[in-house]
Every structure is written in structure tokens, then in C-alpha cells.
Design a protein around this motif. Sequence first.
Motif, PDB file in Angstrom:
ATOM      1  N   ASN A  99       0.819  -1.206   0.000  1.00  0.00           N
ATOM      2  CA  ASN A  99       0.000   0.000   0.000  1.00  0.00           C
ATOM      3  C   ASN A  99       0.861   1.268   0.000  1.00  0.00           C
ATOM      4  O   ASN A  99       0.525   2.250   0.653  1.00  0.00           O
ATOM      5  CB  ASN A  99      -0.964  -0.014   1.194  1.00  0.00           C
ATOM      6  CG  ASN A  99      -2.151   0.903   1.000  1.00  0.00           C
ATOM      7  OD1 ASN A  99      -2.446   1.338  -0.099  1.00  0.00           O
ATOM      8  ND2 ASN A  99      -2.836   1.195   2.085  1.00  0.00           N
ATOM      9  N   ALA A 100       1.967   1.216  -0.717  1.00  0.00           N
ATOM     10  CA  ALA A 100       2.881   2.360  -0.788  1.00  0.00           C
ATOM     11  C   ALA A 100       3.128   2.745  -2.238  1.00  0.00           C
ATOM     12  O   ALA A 100       3.012   1.922  -3.140  1.00  0.00           O
ATOM     13  CB  ALA A 100       4.209   2.018  -0.116  1.00  0.00           C
ATOM     14  N   ARG A 101       3.481   4.002  -2.420  1.00  0.00           N
ATOM     15  CA  ARG A 101       3.934   4.440  -3.739  1.00  0.00           C
ATOM     16  C   ARG A 101       5.284   5.115  -3.573  1.00  0.00           C
ATOM     17  O   ARG A 101       5.597   5.674  -2.519  1.00  0.00           O
ATOM     18  CB  ARG A 101       2.917   5.330  -4.428  1.00  0.00           C
ATOM     19  CG  ARG A 101       2.739   6.701  -3.834  1.00  0.00           C
ATOM     20  CD  ARG A 101       1.701   7.519  -4.625  1.00  0.00           C
ATOM     21  NE  ARG A 101       1.444   8.783  -3.991  1.00  0.00           N
ATOM     22  CZ  ARG A 101       2.128   9.900  -4.201  1.00  0.00           C
ATOM     23  NH1 ARG A 101       3.133   9.912  -5.056  1.00  0.00           N
ATOM     24  NH2 ARG A 101       1.818  11.005  -3.559  1.00  0.00           N
ATOM     25  N   LEU A 102       6.070   5.062  -4.612  1.00  0.00           N
ATOM     26  CA  LEU A 102       7.437   5.575  -4.590  1.00  0.00           C
ATOM     27  C   LEU A 102       7.501   6.935  -5.264  1.00  0.00           C
ATOM     28  O   LEU A 102       6.938   7.123  -6.348  1.00  0.00           O
ATOM     29  CB  LEU A 102       8.354   4.587  -5.317  1.00  0.00           C
ATOM     30  CG  LEU A 102       9.829   4.942  -5.423  1.00  0.00           C
ATOM     31  CD1 LEU A 102      10.474   5.003  -4.043  1.00  0.00           C
ATOM     32  CD2 LEU A 102      10.540   3.917  -6.312  1.00  0.00           C
ATOM     33  N   VAL A 103       8.181   7.875  -4.609  1.00  0.00           N
ATOM     34  CA  VAL A 103       8.452   9.183  -5.197  1.00  0.00           C
ATOM     35  C   VAL A 103       9.961   9.316  -5.321  1.00  0.00           C
ATOM     36  O   VAL A 103      10.674   9.217  -4.318  1.00  0.00           O
ATOM     37  CB  VAL A 103       7.873  10.327  -4.329  1.00  0.00           C
ATOM     38  CG1 VAL A 103       8.299  11.691  -4.858  1.00  0.00           C
ATOM     39  CG2 VAL A 103       6.358  10.237  -4.258  1.00  0.00           C
TER      40      VAL A 103
END
Length: 188
Positions: A99-103
Motif C-alpha cells: 500500500n505504498a507508492r514511490l516518489v
Amino acid sequence: MRKLIYGMNLTLDGYIAAPGDDIGWSGPPSRELFQWWLEQEKASGLSLYGRKLWETMSSYWPTGDRQPGATAAEIEFARNWRDTPKVVFSSTIDEVGWNARLVTGDAIAEITRLKAGDGAPMNIGGATLAGAAMRAGLIDEYVIAVHPVLVGAGTPFFTALDSRVDLDLLQTRTFPGGVVLSRYGTRR
């Protein structure tokens, strides 16, 4: 506008990790302190992580509820951790899960954009990421759980700032083992 909270356990001399990224100085938290952190995590709508803290958290909490001897609070923390949306800021990793997104781009621009929205408070963790947000004046609240230990060097909780930041004391509480928690709000 969303509130941004930076909170961690730290040593009396101000470090979140001893040399070599050692966080073993804190030992296991008391049930009361762990429960307090759990309630903070449950109130958060989004968690922001730097790479090192992400690697630490994602190495344990995805399956923390299935570990032998996991307490009810640890089971709840693991489930909440998996369910809470997360943003990971890093230019050195290629993917994240749970449930994570990468920036990989400008962290300050993304944090500013996230703060401008509506929603529950956001937590930020990781000394480098939080330090950048601190220098940009984005932190609304500081939560420090000071443990009665000195390590002499390591990763500091606070970063060098270009100007003074005035704070208001919001809460203090003492936990077993001599841990003193303080919450401070940024005076705007």
C-alpha cells in the motif's frame, strides 16, 4: 490543510540511531508506550518514509501480526501498517509494496502538495526526509519519546536549521522505564 507530524523515539542526547544505524539502544518499548504509538499511527491518514526507515519498517511489519508471540497491540499495529497508505521517498530503490507508492523526484514539492489536501494527519519518518521537511517549514508537530540513554553520536532527530522555530508544548507524559514523551506544535 493536512497536519504533518514528525515523531520518533530518541536518546537523551538527541539521536534516533547510534553509529552504524543501531536502534537497539531503545530495547522493546513498554506496553504503554507501544499502545501510545499505535494510537498515533491509527489516527494518521498517510505515512511518509525515507528509504532507511522504509527498509526497516517493511522488513518486519508486513508479517508482524504472524510473528510468534506477537501481542494484540503488535497484531493491530501490523494490520494498521499494511492498511495505511504510504509514500516512500528515495532515488535508490525501484519499487515498494504494501500500500505504498514511490516518489523519486522533489520530496518537498510532493510533501507540500500532500499537505495542501484535506484528510487525516500525515506522519513523516526518516532523519533525512524529515530534516528536509523541517528546513522547509513543513512540520506542524514534533513528537519525541526520550529514552534515558546516551549514545554519544549517530543520526540526530533534529537537523540544522536556517532560522529559529518557536514551538508550543502540547503534551508531556512519562512511561515505564523512564521514557518521557513530549509533543510540540509549531507556532505559525
